[in-house]
Design a protein around this motif. Structure first.
Motif, PDB file in Angstrom:
ATOM      1  N   ALA A 129     -39.839   8.792  39.120  1.00  0.00           N
ATOM      2  CA  ALA A 129     -38.412   8.526  39.286  1.00  0.00           C
ATOM      3  C   ALA A 129     -38.127   7.031  39.150  1.00  0.00           C
ATOM      4  O   ALA A 129     -37.172   6.621  38.464  1.00  0.00           O
ATOM      5  CB  ALA A 129     -37.935   9.041  40.640  1.00  0.00           C
ATOM      6  N   GLY A 130     -38.948   6.221  39.788  1.00  0.00           N
ATOM      7  CA  GLY A 130     -38.774   4.775  39.697  1.00  0.00           C
ATOM      8  C   GLY A 130     -38.990   4.267  38.282  1.00  0.00           C
ATOM      9  O   GLY A 130     -38.264   3.389  37.809  1.00  0.00           O
ATOM     10  N   LYS A 131     -39.975   4.812  37.611  1.00  0.00           N
ATOM     11  CA  LYS A 131     -40.257   4.393  36.234  1.00  0.00           C
ATOM     12  C   LYS A 131     -39.096   4.759  35.301  1.00  0.00           C
ATOM     13  O   LYS A 131     -38.721   3.975  34.422  1.00  0.00           O
ATOM     14  CB  LYS A 131     -41.559   5.029  35.749  1.00  0.00           C
ATOM     15  CG  LYS A 131     -42.816   4.464  36.414  1.00  0.00           C
ATOM     16  CD  LYS A 131     -44.070   5.133  35.898  1.00  0.00           C
ATOM     17  CE  LYS A 131     -45.300   4.615  36.606  1.00  0.00           C
ATOM     18  NZ  LYS A 131     -45.570   3.180  36.336  1.00  0.00           N
ATOM     19  N   ILE A 132     -38.544   5.949  35.484  1.00  0.00           N
ATOM     20  CA  ILE A 132     -37.419   6.372  34.635  1.00  0.00           C
ATOM     21  C   ILE A 132     -36.225   5.442  34.818  1.00  0.00           C
ATOM     22  O   ILE A 132     -35.595   5.012  33.844  1.00  0.00           O
ATOM     23  CB  ILE A 132     -37.039   7.830  34.944  1.00  0.00           C
ATOM     24  CG1 ILE A 132     -38.138   8.779  34.428  1.00  0.00           C
ATOM     25  CG2 ILE A 132     -35.693   8.189  34.319  1.00  0.00           C
ATOM     26  CD1 ILE A 132     -37.982  10.208  34.874  1.00  0.00           C
ATOM     27  N   LEU A 133     -35.904   5.107  36.067  1.00  0.00           N
ATOM     28  CA  LEU A 133     -34.784   4.192  36.325  1.00  0.00           C
ATOM     29  C   LEU A 133     -35.066   2.810  35.745  1.00  0.00           C
ATOM     30  O   LEU A 133     -34.169   2.159  35.200  1.00  0.00           O
ATOM     31  CB  LEU A 133     -34.527   4.090  37.824  1.00  0.00           C
ATOM     32  CG  LEU A 133     -33.876   5.307  38.484  1.00  0.00           C
ATOM     33  CD1 LEU A 133     -33.826   5.124  39.996  1.00  0.00           C
ATOM     34  CD2 LEU A 133     -32.473   5.532  37.928  1.00  0.00           C
ATOM     35  N   ALA A 134     -36.313   2.348  35.852  1.00  0.00           N
ATOM     36  CA  ALA A 134     -36.689   1.036  35.337  1.00  0.00           C
ATOM     37  C   ALA A 134     -36.541   0.977  33.824  1.00  0.00           C
ATOM     38  O   ALA A 134     -36.154  -0.056  33.259  1.00  0.00           O
ATOM     39  CB  ALA A 134     -38.130   0.708  35.737  1.00  0.00           C
ATOM     40  N   ILE A 135     -36.843   2.076  33.163  1.00  0.00           N
ATOM     41  CA  ILE A 135     -36.748   2.143  31.705  1.00  0.00           C
ATOM     42  C   ILE A 135     -35.300   2.312  31.260  1.00  0.00           C
ATOM     43  O   ILE A 135     -34.847   1.670  30.303  1.00  0.00           O
ATOM     44  CB  ILE A 135     -37.599   3.316  31.165  1.00  0.00           C
ATOM     45  CG1 ILE A 135     -39.085   3.097  31.464  1.00  0.00           C
ATOM     46  CG2 ILE A 135     -37.372   3.514  29.670  1.00  0.00           C
ATOM     47  CD1 ILE A 135     -39.924   4.355  31.303  1.00  0.00           C
ATOM     48  N   TRP A 136     -34.572   3.167  31.953  1.00  0.00           N
ATOM     49  CA  TRP A 136     -33.283   3.648  31.473  1.00  0.00           C
ATOM     50  C   TRP A 136     -32.261   2.539  31.238  1.00  0.00           C
ATOM     51  O   TRP A 136     -31.694   2.413  30.152  1.00  0.00           O
ATOM     52  CB  TRP A 136     -32.699   4.662  32.462  1.00  0.00           C
ATOM     53  CG  TRP A 136     -31.706   5.573  31.806  1.00  0.00           C
ATOM     54  CD1 TRP A 136     -30.445   5.261  31.379  1.00  0.00           C
ATOM     55  CD2 TRP A 136     -31.919   6.935  31.448  1.00  0.00           C
ATOM     56  NE1 TRP A 136     -29.853   6.343  30.805  1.00  0.00           N
ATOM     57  CE2 TRP A 136     -30.745   7.394  30.840  1.00  0.00           C
ATOM     58  CE3 TRP A 136     -32.992   7.812  31.613  1.00  0.00           C
ATOM     59  CZ2 TRP A 136     -30.605   8.693  30.375  1.00  0.00           C
ATOM     60  CZ3 TRP A 136     -32.854   9.110  31.156  1.00  0.00           C
ATOM     61  CH2 TRP A 136     -31.678   9.541  30.545  1.00  0.00           C
ATOM     62  N   SER A 173     -37.965  -3.625  30.401  1.00  0.00           N
ATOM     63  CA  SER A 173     -38.010  -2.239  30.870  1.00  0.00           C
ATOM     64  C   SER A 173     -39.451  -1.764  31.015  1.00  0.00           C
ATOM     65  O   SER A 173     -39.793  -1.070  31.979  1.00  0.00           O
ATOM     66  CB  SER A 173     -37.228  -1.324  29.914  1.00  0.00           C
ATOM     67  OG  SER A 173     -37.912  -1.149  28.693  1.00  0.00           O
ATOM     68  N   VAL A 174     -40.326  -2.146  30.070  1.00  0.00           N
ATOM     69  CA  VAL A 174     -41.743  -1.793  30.177  1.00  0.00           C
ATOM     70  C   VAL A 174     -42.360  -2.505  31.374  1.00  0.00           C
ATOM     71  O   VAL A 174     -43.109  -1.903  32.163  1.00  0.00           O
ATOM     72  CB  VAL A 174     -42.492  -2.157  28.878  1.00  0.00           C
ATOM     73  CG1 VAL A 174     -43.991  -1.897  29.026  1.00  0.00           C
ATOM     74  CG2 VAL A 174     -41.940  -1.364  27.694  1.00  0.00           C
ATOM     75  N   TRP A 175     -42.050  -3.785  31.525  1.00  0.00           N
ATOM     76  CA  TRP A 175     -42.543  -4.596  32.647  1.00  0.00           C
ATOM     77  C   TRP A 175     -42.155  -3.955  33.985  1.00  0.00           C
ATOM     78  O   TRP A 175     -43.001  -3.786  34.873  1.00  0.00           O
ATOM     79  CB  TRP A 175     -41.962  -6.000  32.515  1.00  0.00           C
ATOM     80  CG  TRP A 175     -42.215  -6.945  33.645  1.00  0.00           C
ATOM     81  CD1 TRP A 175     -41.481  -7.073  34.785  1.00  0.00           C
ATOM     82  CD2 TRP A 175     -43.263  -7.916  33.742  1.00  0.00           C
ATOM     83  NE1 TRP A 175     -41.994  -8.056  35.590  1.00  0.00           N
ATOM     84  CE2 TRP A 175     -43.096  -8.595  34.964  1.00  0.00           C
ATOM     85  CE3 TRP A 175     -44.322  -8.277  32.911  1.00  0.00           C
ATOM     86  CZ2 TRP A 175     -43.942  -9.620  35.374  1.00  0.00           C
ATOM     87  CZ3 TRP A 175     -45.173  -9.300  33.315  1.00  0.00           C
ATOM     88  CH2 TRP A 175     -44.982  -9.959  34.534  1.00  0.00           C
TER      89      TRP A 175
END
Length: 278
Positions: free
Chosen positions: A182-189, A171-173
């Motif tokens: 928005a993209g970062k939130i989806l990647a983490i979530w 998720s961090v990667w």
């Protein structure tokens, strides 16, 4: 595509790993305290959501609780914070790239772990115990969740820790590869939600939930210690090796090959220019 390719993510990760290893102690202490507190708040949200739903609903409360837990890592990666599980992957990747010494890696991991612990216990005691947010009608959920953690054997806790930080590290990667919030939130979530759904063990989350049960008088600090050691080691293996190590192995080999091709092409180019000049 509004994002980075995997080899570009690797370069970003190495750069961030170098930055983390060179961070001042004061900054590490503050941001790691916040990181521990943010993960604890995410777990507190999980307990408040899942702990007040009917047992007849089966796994639905767990699903809903897992869906709110990722707020902790979102706050860390977007708002600022240091989290040991993330640093295991990020600083570990920089170490695999030979950009960070093992001493600097060890100092960073130990400092971040300690201040994550302080931040998580701060939330467990002040919000969970003093205000009572993990007690009362939520006591059963708090104790049941913590008991399940400490009941695992050393090898079970270790392997569970590997699975957890494989997903957290990913998720961090992925968040490093996204170009906007928005993209970062989806990647983490989604990876974080999935690790919670599966039931893998996260050392900083355990820094919160096990002390919350201890403050209720249901567990001991010996239980806590016997749990967090194997989980920490498993998290280190999952993040540093299965994410940082494997991606470094894959993409640095590719980069080395490209550099050899580029060097050969440059050599032939200079030879051609030299012949033409003569």
């Amino acid at each position: 595509m509004n994002g980075c390719s995997p080899d570009e993510i690797l370069n970003v990760t190495v750069k961030k790993g170098i930055e983390k290893s060179q961070m001042s102690y004061k900054k590490i202490m503050i941001l790691a305290f916040l990181g521990g507190a943010f993960i604890a708040l995410g777990y507190l949200a999980y307990i408040r959501v899942a702990g007040n739903m009917p047992h007849e609903w089966g796994s639905l409360p767990h699903l809903i609780g897992a869906s709110v837990f990722p707020i902790g890592l979102i706050l860390i990666l977007l708002g600022g914070g240091e989290l040991i599980t993330g640093n295991m992957m990020v600083v570990g990747t920089a170490w695999f790239a030979r950009k960070v010494s093992f001493v600097n890696l060890a100092i960073n991991w130990l400092l971040v772990t300690f201040f994550n612990l302080l931040g998580a216990i701060f939330v467990a005691y002040l919000f969970g115990h003093v205000i009572g947010l993990t007690e009362g009608v939520f006591t059963e959920k708090t104790v049941m969740t913590a008991q399940a953690k400490v009941d695992a054997s050393f090898i079970q806790a270790f392997i569970s820790g590997i699975g957890c930080n494989w997903l957290v590290g990913i998720s961090v990667w992925l968040s490093f590869g996204a170009k906007d919030f928005a993209g970062k939130i989806l990647a983490i979530w989604f990876p974080v939600m999935i690790f919670v759904l599966i039931g893998f063990q996260h050392v900083v989350a355990n820094f919160f939930v096990i002390p919350a049960a201890i403050f209720l008088g249901k567990l001991t600090w010996i239980d806590f210690l016997f749990n967090v050691i194997p989980v920490w080691l498993g998290n280190a293996a999952g993040g540093a090796i299965l994410v940082g190590g494997l991606y470094s192995l894959a993409y640095y080999q590719k980069n080395d090959e490209e550099q050899r091709v580029s060097s050969t092409e440059e050599k032939f180019f200079h030879q051609a220019i030299s012949k033409r000049a003569n």
